[in-house]
Design an enzyme around this catalytic site. Structure first.
Site, PDB file in Angstrom:
ATOM      1  N   GLN A  34      -1.616  -7.230   0.982  1.00  0.00           N
ATOM      2  CA  GLN A  34      -2.811  -6.848   1.745  1.00  0.00           C
ATOM      3  C   GLN A  34      -2.381  -6.289   3.106  1.00  0.00           C
ATOM      4  OE1 GLN A  34      -3.061 -10.246   0.112  1.00  0.00           O
ATOM      5  NE2 GLN A  34      -3.596  -8.970  -1.598  1.00  0.00           N
ATOM      6  N   LYS A  60       3.271  -0.190   0.829  1.00  0.00           N
ATOM      7  CA  LYS A  60       4.333  -1.182   1.001  1.00  0.00           C
ATOM      8  C   LYS A  60       5.284  -1.205  -0.187  1.00  0.00           C
ATOM      9  CE  LYS A  60       1.290  -4.490   1.759  1.00  0.00           C
ATOM     10  NZ  LYS A  60       0.056  -3.708   1.908  1.00  0.00           N
ATOM     11  N   ASP A  70      -2.784  -1.445   1.104  1.00  0.00           N
ATOM     12  CA  ASP A  70      -2.553  -0.141   0.470  1.00  0.00           C
ATOM     13  C   ASP A  70      -1.842   0.837   1.389  1.00  0.00           C
ATOM     14  OD1 ASP A  70      -4.038  -1.092  -1.728  1.00  0.00           O
ATOM     15  OD2 ASP A  70      -5.891  -0.516  -0.732  1.00  0.00           O
ATOM     16  N   GLY A 106      -1.645  -4.893  -5.410  1.00  0.00           N
ATOM     17  CA  GLY A 106      -1.091  -3.993  -6.417  1.00  0.00           C
ATOM     18  C   GLY A 106      -0.073  -3.114  -5.729  1.00  0.00           C
ATOM     19  N   HIS A 107       1.198  -3.342  -6.021  1.00  0.00           N
ATOM     20  CA  HIS A 107       2.247  -2.548  -5.391  1.00  0.00           C
ATOM     21  C   HIS A 107       2.772  -1.530  -6.398  1.00  0.00           C
ATOM     22  CE1 HIS A 107       3.028  -5.835  -2.158  1.00  0.00           C
ATOM     23  NE2 HIS A 107       1.969  -5.101  -1.911  1.00  0.00           N
TER      24      HIS A 107
END
Ligand code: IMP
Length: 419
Positions: free
Chosen positions: A219, A11, A8, A35-36
């Site tokens: 991650q 990225k 988080d 989750g991007h």
């Protein structure tokens, strides 16, 4: 491009900007636990498995062999992109080597967490650990098997489910219904077959023809199964070595390693967090920040930890830093930064190996003056308040890598190069 903290780090938005210079974006490890989030104008995209490069026309994407893929999850992500007018055919590829996350993996993930009680890892519940466990035990199913005849695919799935369901009661796992599972995977197989490829051959061809490849880490360094706060980690290799193993790109082909980090620290799930600070968390959550894009969970928040990031810079051979979320600190008068860990009367400059020691460490802080003005309008380094520049320069020096990219908000235009 990879995360230097616990995931988080922002990225998605750094990648979105860097992807503008890339021909290919590869995803090397992890699954839809990631989750991007990318914001382009008023549109917000949250991607879990598909590399965020897909949002840039002219960029092609590979979900490489080191990943674990939930077939139904990937299909719904692809459909979501199509609904928003983003083409994937001929631009998105799925390595046949990637392992599949099946419903029994999610069932085991949920049950194991429940059984661990207070010692739960706080997983995303996406079945990631059990899928990697099957891979390591050499009993996993790989994406390439989706191209088998329906009868053979069904035989292999039924066999896995039979073994799972037999063990389910004694192990305390949920059983999984074969018919619904088979239907779901057969449907997904139809959609995914055209995307399958030999990911390693694709990667080598791209390297040999001089294409620019961006490998997107998911991650973060301290969630790496070897280098993280084990056992409070994910089950893949989130560090630079994992980027090569997961894609087949040789280490000698890597020119740049961009380490993404927040101007403070967050983590979701359990595990040591030396600089955790409830007041900072309260403040950031109050601003609507720091809620997970995959599970919606409020993230734990704390001050910048230079001990952690210095380790990450060396582990990954970081050549430049991409610092995000500077604007999260805009209103603060004082900003502590952790320069060492106090444990049993000593000050450590390296994190301890044992997680139980790590949990007992107390931070040694150096306090910086805050800049107390918004940075969100900055578009160049020199637009930033002098105190913010001094804070960033000091962090860069402490962790031992130069600043390359800065971000002061979610928008594409709020990310810019240093200098
Ligand atoms: P898993 O990857 O779902 O097995 O979860 C293991 C640990 O990694 C938990 O603490 C999760 O919260 C954390 N984790 C997994 N994926 C991400 C991510 O993309 N961002 C932040 N934390 C993550």
């Amino acid at each position: 491009m990879l995360g230097l903290q616990w995931g988080d780090e922002g990225k998605g938005k750094i990648l979105d900007v860097m992807a503008g210079e890339a021909d290919w974006v590869f995803r090397a490890q992890g699954g839809n636990n990631a989750g991007h989030t990318v914001e382009i104008g008023r549109e917000k995209y949250v991607l879990h498995l598909v590399p965020s490069g897909i949002l840039r026309s002219g960029v092609s994407c590979l979900i490489a062999g080191g990943t674990v893929v939930d077939p139904a999850g990937l299909v719904s992500e692809i459909q979501g992109l199509h609904e928003r007018g983003i083409r994937t055919k001929g631009r998105l590829y799925l390595s046949s080597q990637a392992h599949l996350v099946l419903p029994q993996h999610r069932a085991i993930d949920r049950s194991s967490e429940k059984k661990r009680g207070k010692e739960r890892i706080g997983t995303t519940g996406r079945g990631i650990g059990p899928a990697y466990a099957d891979k390591a035990a050499r009993v996993g199913l790989r994406a390439g098997e989706l191209a088998l005849s329906p009868a053979e695919l069904s035989r292999r799935i039924r066999e896995r489910l039979r073994i799972h369901n037999q063990a389910a009661r004694p192990q305390g796992w949920e059983a999984v219904a074969p018919t619904a599972t088979l239907r779901q995977i057969e449907q997904a197989a139809k959609v995914l077959r055209p995307y399958l490829c030999d990911g390693v051959a694709l990667a080598h061809h791209a390297v040999e023809t001089g294409k620019k490849i961006l490998i997107e880490g998911a991650q973060g360094t301290f969630l790496d199964v070897d280098h993280g706060t084990y056992p409070y980690v994910t089950s893949s290799h989130c560090t630079a070595g994992g980027a090569c193993t997961g894609t087949g790109v040789p280490p000698t082909a890597v020119r740049r390693v961009v380490g993404v980090l927040k101007a403070y620290t967050t983590r979701v799930g359990s595990g040591p967090f030396v600089t955790e600070d409830g007041t900072l968390g309260h403040l950031l959550h109050g601003m609507g920040r720091e809620f997970g894009s995959t599970t919606g969970r409020a993230r734990r928040c704390g001050w910048f930890d230079a001990v952690l990031v210095r380790r990450a810079v060396r582990l990954n051979g970081v050549t430049e830093l991409a610092m995000t979320n500077l604007d999260g600190l805009d209103g603060l008068e004082k900003i502590p930064v952790c320069t060492g860990y106090r444990l049993k009367g000593k000050v450590l400059r390296e994190p301890p190996v044992e997680v139980s020691d790590w949990e007992r460490c107390r931070p040694v802080y150096r306090v910086f003056p805050g800049w107390c003005e918004p940075t969100t309008e900055a578009r160049r380094w020199r637009d930033l308040p002098p105190k913010a520049r001094a804070y960033l320069a000091a962090l860069s020096k402490m962790v031992g890598a130069p600043l390359g990219i800065l971000s002061v908000g979610a928008g594409r235009e709020q990310t810019f190069r240093h200098g």
